[in-house]
Design an enzyme around this catalytic site. Sequence first.
Site, PDB file in Angstrom:
ATOM      1  N   HIS A  54      -4.021  -4.894   0.191  1.00 56.80           N
ATOM      2  CA  HIS A  54      -3.543  -5.369   1.484  1.00 56.80           C
ATOM      3  C   HIS A  54      -3.602  -6.902   1.533  1.00 56.80           C
ATOM      4  CE1 HIS A  54      -3.083  -1.550   3.559  1.00 56.80           C
ATOM      5  NE2 HIS A  54      -4.085  -1.134   2.808  1.00 56.80           N
ATOM      6  N   CYS A  83       0.835  -1.209   0.000  1.00 55.67           N
ATOM      7  CA  CYS A  83       0.000   0.000   0.000  1.00 55.67           C
ATOM      8  C   CYS A  83       0.871   1.262   0.000  1.00 55.67           C
ATOM      9  CB  CYS A  83      -0.983  -0.024   1.164  1.00 55.67           C
ATOM     10  SG  CYS A  83      -2.297   1.207   1.003  1.00 55.67           S
ATOM     11  N   GLU A 110      -2.500  -8.755   3.719  1.00 52.03           N
ATOM     12  CA  GLU A 110      -2.761  -9.155   5.102  1.00 52.03           C
ATOM     13  C   GLU A 110      -4.246  -9.138   5.449  1.00 52.03           C
ATOM     14  OE1 GLU A 110      -1.575  -6.283   4.125  1.00 52.03           O
ATOM     15  OE2 GLU A 110      -2.176  -4.634   5.427  1.00 52.03           O
TER      16      GLU A 110
END
Lengths: 197, 252
Positions: free
Chosen positions: A178, A77, A180
Amino acid sequence: MDLKILKYNAGNIQSVLYALERIGVDAIVTDDHDEIRSADKVIFPGVGEASSAMRYLEERNLDSLLKDLRQPVLGICLGMQLMCKSSEENNTECMGIFEEEVKLFRPEISRIKVPQIGWNNIFDLHTPLFDSVPEKSYCYFVHSYYASLGSHTIATTEYVLPYSAALHRDNFYGVQFHPEKSAAVGEQILRNFIEKI
Amino acid sequence: MLTKRIIPCLDIKDGRTVKGTNFVDLRDAGDPVELGKLYAEQGADELVFLDITATVEKRKTLSELVKRISHQINIPFTVGGGISSVEDVSVLLQQGADKISVNTAAYKRPELLGELEKEFGSQCIVLAIDTRKEDDGEWYVYLNGGRTKTETRCIDWAIKAVSLGAGEILLTSMNHDGTKQGFALDITRQLSDKLSVPIIASGGGGAMKHFLEVFGQGHADAALAASIFHFKEIQIPDLKHYLAENGIEVRR
């Protein structure tokens, strides 16, 4: 595997650490130059504002440290955007690892919201970072600025216009989304960075 | 293409889910983490955890819960309920929450939105608005979980809040909440068309067609529901299949 996550004044670092834990990978969050330099791989995460993040990195020489790394580096990001040439967000000169420029989404139709928040699909996937990731997989994005398409683009997404969902040059990788927070697809991409890059 | 989002909401008290659930296949259906994980596996796009605990231990139990959630759940989640300061938010974000939602505290002290935006960025600030349509045909803002009426129109508060730093609006229609008769399409559309930030519609979702309506006619970016998911009246994979069949872009 000696994996380090670069600590700086940006959010979401903890989320990356937890996501790695979920796939059984230990990592250490640090801003120590020697620890970063000696790592096998480095993750450069981030949610925040470009100019203040860049200033913070410069004051600690973390920008030149990152640029000189020869081991695999993954920017996420804001991390990826800071690895580009420049950002329109408060007219920030960035690291220039990728030649692409970061610009603000300027939709012509007012119903298209900025920032883009949510799940969008990624396509034209290249490099082992996307091994076992099907074309048009959905990933989670939160951003108002985007990196244009260029010679380093290894994944594309479309919002307002087609732009770089991921970039690659030499040992450097960056993703706009993202991983994650991108469910099983994101975990596969993190695993690929750990195992295949 | 950016997809429309389906968001199950879990009400939490003292670290446990409040509303009863119908999940016989869960070891512990009262554990918000287990339930949230199941929803994530079924294809929920995000989760909202709303803490209604009123005790003094609230802060500690909530931050411990958030830590457990962020260790185990691989999709974004929002935490709300009684958040009133930069410090409250800082703790929750550090424990791994992606966004926080504020409601009454932001109305009473709108500067809170600016303080949060400056510190954490607008992308993690969800402004929750409880609204009711009155006899004069206007939608008004309600506070304290819907107990206190204000004289402020919903649209005016929403516009002001976005200018101050709110990054998303979670809009609950009190007229529709609990009815299962469909979402409030008019106010959802009005806000969505007027504002540059995403609108999460909440209250009234009882059938799959209600979700189609709120995305189509209501211009919502996301739709939130609780009991219909908890009691398996609608299963997320079926809902997404239905929406996709009807031309709505969803993640599957």
